[in-house]
Design a protein around this motif. Structure first.
Motif, PDB file in Angstrom:
ATOM      1  N   TRP A   1     -13.409   8.707  27.953  1.00  0.00           N
ATOM      2  CA  TRP A   1     -14.651   8.118  27.629  1.00  0.00           C
ATOM      3  C   TRP A   1     -14.905   6.783  27.297  1.00  0.00           C
ATOM      4  O   TRP A   1     -15.587   5.877  27.705  1.00  0.00           O
ATOM      5  CB  TRP A   1     -15.565   8.876  26.509  1.00  0.00           C
ATOM      6  CG  TRP A   1     -15.795  10.285  26.611  1.00  0.00           C
ATOM      7  CD1 TRP A   1     -15.151  11.501  26.452  1.00  0.00           C
ATOM      8  CD2 TRP A   1     -17.050  10.798  27.593  1.00  0.00           C
ATOM      9  NE1 TRP A   1     -15.878  12.622  26.780  1.00  0.00           N
ATOM     10  CE2 TRP A   1     -16.818  12.096  27.566  1.00  0.00           C
ATOM     11  CE3 TRP A   1     -17.574  10.269  28.227  1.00  0.00           C
ATOM     12  CZ2 TRP A   1     -17.862  13.014  28.388  1.00  0.00           C
ATOM     13  CZ3 TRP A   1     -18.752  11.072  29.120  1.00  0.00           C
ATOM     14  CH2 TRP A   1     -18.732  12.490  29.276  1.00  0.00           C
ATOM     15  N   LEU A   2     -13.955   6.376  26.412  1.00  0.00           N
ATOM     16  CA  LEU A   2     -13.854   5.005  25.720  1.00  0.00           C
ATOM     17  C   LEU A   2     -13.630   3.937  26.836  1.00  0.00           C
ATOM     18  O   LEU A   2     -14.319   2.758  26.878  1.00  0.00           O
ATOM     19  CB  LEU A   2     -12.804   4.836  24.578  1.00  0.00           C
ATOM     20  CG  LEU A   2     -13.362   5.728  23.311  1.00  0.00           C
ATOM     21  CD1 LEU A   2     -12.095   6.104  22.392  1.00  0.00           C
ATOM     22  CD2 LEU A   2     -14.598   5.080  22.476  1.00  0.00           C
ATOM     23  N   CYS A   3     -12.593   4.245  27.510  1.00  0.00           N
ATOM     24  CA  CYS A   3     -12.099   3.313  28.717  1.00  0.00           C
ATOM     25  C   CYS A   3     -13.151   3.090  29.902  1.00  0.00           C
ATOM     26  O   CYS A   3     -13.506   2.105  30.174  1.00  0.00           O
ATOM     27  CB  CYS A   3     -10.890   4.005  29.365  1.00  0.00           C
ATOM     28  SG  CYS A   3      -9.557   3.476  28.204  1.00  0.00           S
ATOM     29  N   GLN A   4     -13.852   4.298  30.161  1.00  0.00           N
ATOM     30  CA  GLN A   4     -14.865   4.264  31.048  1.00  0.00           C
ATOM     31  C   GLN A   4     -15.970   3.053  30.409  1.00  0.00           C
ATOM     32  O   GLN A   4     -16.569   2.352  31.281  1.00  0.00           O
ATOM     33  CB  GLN A   4     -15.623   5.638  31.430  1.00  0.00           C
ATOM     34  CG  GLN A   4     -14.910   6.445  32.457  1.00  0.00           C
ATOM     35  CD  GLN A   4     -15.369   7.910  32.298  1.00  0.00           C
ATOM     36  OE1 GLN A   4     -16.188   8.244  31.733  1.00  0.00           O
ATOM     37  NE2 GLN A   4     -14.748   8.821  33.009  1.00  0.00           N
ATOM     38  N   ARG A   5     -16.359   3.520  29.366  1.00  0.00           N
ATOM     39  CA  ARG A   5     -17.519   2.680  28.743  1.00  0.00           C
ATOM     40  C   ARG A   5     -17.297   1.350  28.683  1.00  0.00           C
ATOM     41  O   ARG A   5     -18.139   0.361  28.867  1.00  0.00           O
ATOM     42  CB  ARG A   5     -17.616   3.289  27.368  1.00  0.00           C
ATOM     43  CG  ARG A   5     -18.752   2.623  26.708  1.00  0.00           C
ATOM     44  CD  ARG A   5     -20.261   3.157  27.074  1.00  0.00           C
ATOM     45  NE  ARG A   5     -21.312   2.870  26.006  1.00  0.00           N
ATOM     46  CZ  ARG A   5     -22.310   2.049  26.804  1.00  0.00           C
ATOM     47  NH1 ARG A   5     -22.073   1.658  28.086  1.00  0.00           N
ATOM     48  NH2 ARG A   5     -23.265   1.734  26.015  1.00  0.00           N
ATOM     49  N   ALA A   6     -15.988   0.993  28.169  1.00  0.00           N
ATOM     50  CA  ALA A   6     -15.656  -0.349  28.182  1.00  0.00           C
ATOM     51  C   ALA A   6     -15.405  -1.010  29.600  1.00  0.00           C
ATOM     52  O   ALA A   6     -15.705  -2.375  29.684  1.00  0.00           O
ATOM     53  CB  ALA A   6     -14.009  -0.654  27.354  1.00  0.00           C
ATOM     54  N   SER A   7     -15.039  -0.422  30.406  1.00  0.00           N
ATOM     55  CA  SER A   7     -14.993  -0.844  31.678  1.00  0.00           C
ATOM     56  C   SER A   7     -16.128  -1.057  32.483  1.00  0.00           C
ATOM     57  O   SER A   7     -16.387  -2.023  33.505  1.00  0.00           O
ATOM     58  CB  SER A   7     -14.238   0.086  32.643  1.00  0.00           C
ATOM     59  OG  SER A   7     -14.962   1.337  33.148  1.00  0.00           O
ATOM     60  N   GLY A   8     -17.285  -0.396  31.781  1.00  0.00           N
ATOM     61  CA  GLY A   8     -18.540  -0.526  32.713  1.00  0.00           C
ATOM     62  C   GLY A   8     -18.844   0.095  33.790  1.00  0.00           C
ATOM     63  O   GLY A   8     -19.772   0.175  34.413  1.00  0.00           O
ATOM     64  N   TYR A   9     -17.750   1.017  34.315  1.00  0.00           N
ATOM     65  CA  TYR A   9     -17.845   1.957  35.198  1.00  0.00           C
ATOM     66  C   TYR A   9     -18.376   3.256  35.158  1.00  0.00           C
ATOM     67  O   TYR A   9     -18.001   3.637  34.040  1.00  0.00           O
ATOM     68  CB  TYR A   9     -16.451   1.954  36.154  1.00  0.00           C
ATOM     69  CG  TYR A   9     -16.339   0.645  36.919  1.00  0.00           C
ATOM     70  CD1 TYR A   9     -17.062   0.199  37.933  1.00  0.00           C
ATOM     71  CD2 TYR A   9     -15.456  -0.314  36.171  1.00  0.00           C
ATOM     72  CE1 TYR A   9     -16.902  -0.921  38.772  1.00  0.00           C
ATOM     73  CE2 TYR A   9     -15.202  -1.438  36.988  1.00  0.00           C
ATOM     74  CZ  TYR A   9     -15.858  -1.895  37.947  1.00  0.00           C
ATOM     75  OH  TYR A   9     -15.711  -3.016  38.820  1.00  0.00           O
ATOM     76  N   GLU A  10     -18.843   3.957  35.836  1.00  0.00           N
ATOM     77  CA  GLU A  10     -19.287   5.322  35.681  1.00  0.00           C
ATOM     78  C   GLU A  10     -18.168   6.141  35.901  1.00  0.00           C
ATOM     79  O   GLU A  10     -17.004   5.788  36.523  1.00  0.00           O
ATOM     80  CB  GLU A  10     -20.538   5.883  36.505  1.00  0.00           C
ATOM     81  CG  GLU A  10     -21.686   5.374  36.154  1.00  0.00           C
ATOM     82  CD  GLU A  10     -22.305   5.363  34.709  1.00  0.00           C
ATOM     83  OE1 GLU A  10     -22.056   6.383  34.311  1.00  0.00           O
ATOM     84  OE2 GLU A  10     -23.018   4.350  34.234  1.00  0.00           O
ATOM     85  N   ALA A  11     -18.179   7.389  35.525  1.00  0.00           N
ATOM     86  CA  ALA A  11     -16.851   8.462  35.605  1.00  0.00           C
ATOM     87  C   ALA A  11     -16.352   8.319  36.844  1.00  0.00           C
ATOM     88  O   ALA A  11     -15.030   8.018  36.961  1.00  0.00           O
ATOM     89  CB  ALA A  11     -17.494  10.037  35.315  1.00  0.00           C
ATOM     90  N   GLU A  12     -17.014   8.413  37.828  1.00  0.00           N
ATOM     91  CA  GLU A  12     -16.219   8.477  39.348  1.00  0.00           C
ATOM     92  C   GLU A  12     -15.851   7.188  39.794  1.00  0.00           C
ATOM     93  O   GLU A  12     -14.753   7.343  40.455  1.00  0.00           O
ATOM     94  CB  GLU A  12     -17.354   9.188  40.605  1.00  0.00           C
ATOM     95  CG  GLU A  12     -18.351  10.279  40.138  1.00  0.00           C
ATOM     96  CD  GLU A  12     -19.619   9.588  39.118  1.00  0.00           C
ATOM     97  OE1 GLU A  12     -20.278   8.747  39.761  1.00  0.00           O
ATOM     98  OE2 GLU A  12     -19.858   9.863  38.123  1.00  0.00           O
ATOM     99  N   GLU A  13     -16.418   6.123  39.467  1.00  0.00           N
ATOM    100  CA  GLU A  13     -16.082   4.862  40.030  1.00  0.00           C
ATOM    101  C   GLU A  13     -14.790   4.446  38.930  1.00  0.00           C
ATOM    102  O   GLU A  13     -14.125   3.879  39.623  1.00  0.00           O
ATOM    103  CB  GLU A  13     -17.270   3.720  39.542  1.00  0.00           C
ATOM    104  CG  GLU A  13     -18.433   4.019  40.259  1.00  0.00           C
ATOM    105  CD  GLU A  13     -19.731   3.215  39.603  1.00  0.00           C
ATOM    106  OE1 GLU A  13     -20.565   3.004  40.454  1.00  0.00           O
ATOM    107  OE2 GLU A  13     -19.366   2.638  38.440  1.00  0.00           O
ATOM    108  N   PHE A  14     -14.898   4.912  37.856  1.00  0.00           N
ATOM    109  CA  PHE A  14     -13.613   4.522  37.042  1.00  0.00           C
ATOM    110  C   PHE A  14     -12.207   4.913  37.574  1.00  0.00           C
ATOM    111  O   PHE A  14     -11.436   4.215  37.658  1.00  0.00           O
ATOM    112  CB  PHE A  14     -13.823   5.076  35.564  1.00  0.00           C
ATOM    113  CG  PHE A  14     -12.598   4.696  34.698  1.00  0.00           C
ATOM    114  CD1 PHE A  14     -12.663   3.508  34.064  1.00  0.00           C
ATOM    115  CD2 PHE A  14     -11.780   5.647  34.515  1.00  0.00           C
ATOM    116  CE1 PHE A  14     -11.737   3.098  33.119  1.00  0.00           C
ATOM    117  CE2 PHE A  14     -10.734   5.109  33.468  1.00  0.00           C
ATOM    118  CZ  PHE A  14     -10.512   3.845  33.023  1.00  0.00           C
ATOM    119  N   ILE A  15     -12.082   5.920  38.313  1.00  0.00           N
ATOM    120  CA  ILE A  15     -11.007   6.604  38.877  1.00  0.00           C
ATOM    121  C   ILE A  15     -10.556   5.449  40.063  1.00  0.00           C
ATOM    122  O   ILE A  15      -9.320   5.271  40.089  1.00  0.00           O
ATOM    123  CB  ILE A  15     -11.227   7.804  39.618  1.00  0.00           C
ATOM    124  CG1 ILE A  15     -11.636   8.922  38.761  1.00  0.00           C
ATOM    125  CG2 ILE A  15     -10.034   8.374  40.466  1.00  0.00           C
ATOM    126  CD1 ILE A  15     -11.004   9.153  37.603  1.00  0.00           C
TER     127      ILE A  15
END
Ligand code: GLN
Length: 286
Positions: A27-41
Motif C-alpha cells: 500500500w505504502l509503495c503504491q501510494r508513494a509511487s503515485g500509481y494505482e494497484a494494477e499499474e504499480f506492478i
C-alpha cells in the motif's frame, strides 16, 4: 533506505522488512509511487524517484510511530469509493458497509427519497449511498457536530463528482442539525454514532490513541447517542419510515429494548459480515 537509485521491487522488499508487514508495504509503495494497484506492478523494475522515496520514508516513519495505516495513506476503501481520511474522522470500517446495503435496498425503488446520514464523519456512508443510486435519485442530509469532520466530508463530496449533487452537509448535534421543514418527511435515518463505553477494556489501543474520541465514546454504557437518536426519530421520520443504527456487538438487547420503549415497530437486529449483532433496523408506526 537512503538510496534513491533502487527499483521499486527492491524498495518494496526493504519496506516490507522495515514495517514487518507485506500488505502494508505494498500500500505504502503504491501510494508513494503515485500509481494505482494494477499499474504499480508494471513499475517494479523502474527506479524510484527521489521525490517518491522522500514521500515513502515520511509515511514509513509515521507507521513506525504507531499511526494507523489508513491515516498515513490518507485514504481508505469503503464500498466502491476511495474515501479521504485523516485524524479528524473515524476510519471507515468494513462492518459499516452493511448500513449502505440496508439504505439502498429501502430507497432504490423510491425516487426523491429523503435520507439522513447522522454523524457522517468522512462522509463514507452518505456518499456510498449516493454513489450506488442513480444520479439525482435521492437527497442525503449528512450531519456532523464537528466542523473538522465536515471539512473532510466536504472534500469527499467534491471528490465524488456528479453523484455528489444529492449531498446536503449540515453542522449540529443529531436532530439539531436538520432544518425544521424536514420534520415528518425523512424516509430513512442511518447512523454510525459513537457507541463505545468510556472505559471499554476491549477497545484497541491504536483506536483510542489515534481516532477522534468524539466519534467513539458515548458514556459509561456507550448508549448515550443511540438513545438520543432512537427517542427523537419519530417526529422526523415519515409514518413507516426506517431507522438504521450501527451499535457495538454486545449492545443488541439494550438497543432492541430502547427501540421498543420508543414505540418503534418491526424491530430487527441485523448481523454484520462477521456474524455479530451490528445494526438496529426499526420503523415508525404507520
Ligand atoms: N466500530 C468502532 C470500533 O469498535 C466504533 C465506532 C463507533 O463508535 N461508531 O472501533
Amino acid at each position: 533506505m537512503s538510496d534513491d537509485t533502487v527499483t521499486w521491487r527492491a524498495m518494496l522488499a526493504e519496506t516490507a522488512q522495515v514495517v514487518a508487514d507485506r500488505p502494508s508495504a505494498l500500500w505504502l509503495c503504491q501510494r508513494a509511487s503515485g500509481y494505482e494497484a494494477e499499474e504499480f506492478i508494471n513499475e517494479l523494475d523502474n527506479l524510484v524517484t527521489s521525490r517518491a522515496a522522500t514521500h515513502l520514508h515520511e509515511m514509513v516513519r509515521r507507521v513506525l510511530g504507531g499511526e494507523p495505516l489508513q491515516y498515513v495513506l490518507g485514504r481508505w476503501a469503503f464500498r466502491r469509493l476511495d474515501i479521504m481520511v485523516d485524524g479528524r474522522v473515524l476510519i471507515p470500517r468494513p462492518e459499516t458497509e452493511l448500513l449502505v446495503d440496508l439504505v439502498v435496498d429501502e430507497v432504490a425503488s423510491r425516487r426523491g427519497a429523503m435520507v439522513v446520514d447522522f454523524g457522517t464523519g468522512s462522509g463514507a456512508i452518505g456518499l456510498a449511498i449516493l454513489d450506488e443510486l442513480p444520479i439525482g435519485h435521492s437527497t442525503v442530509w449528512m450531519t456532523d457536530v464537528s466542523e473538522d469532520a465536515l471539512d473532510v466530508a466536504r472534500a469527499n463530496v467534491a471528490g465524488l463528482g456528479r453523484p455528489g449533487i444529492g449531498a446536503r452537509l449540515v453542522q449540529g448535534s443529531w436532530f439539531d442539525a436538520l432544518p425544521k421543514d424536514l420534520e415528518n418527511s425523512i424516509d430513512v435515518i442511518a447512523a454510525n454514532p459513537p457507541y463505545v463505553e468510556d472505559d471499554d477494556p476491549d477497545l484497541e489501543e491504536t483506536v483510542r490513541e489515534w481516532e477522534p474520541s468524539l466519534a467513539l465514546f458515548a458514556g459509561p454504557d456507550g448508549l448515550r447517542d443511540i438513545s438520543t437518536i432512537v427517542n427523537g426519530c419519530r417526529s422526523w421520520l415519515t409514518p413507516g419510515g426506517l431507522l438504521l443504527i450501527e451499535f457495538g456487538s454486545r449492545q443488541g438487547e439494550a438497543v432492541r429494548s430502547l427501540a421498543a420503549s420508543a414505540g418503534l415497530v418491526s424491530i430487527e437486529i441485523v448481523q454484520d459480515i462477521a456474524g455479530r449483532d451490528r445494526v438496529l433496523r426499526a420503523r415508525t408506526p404507520r
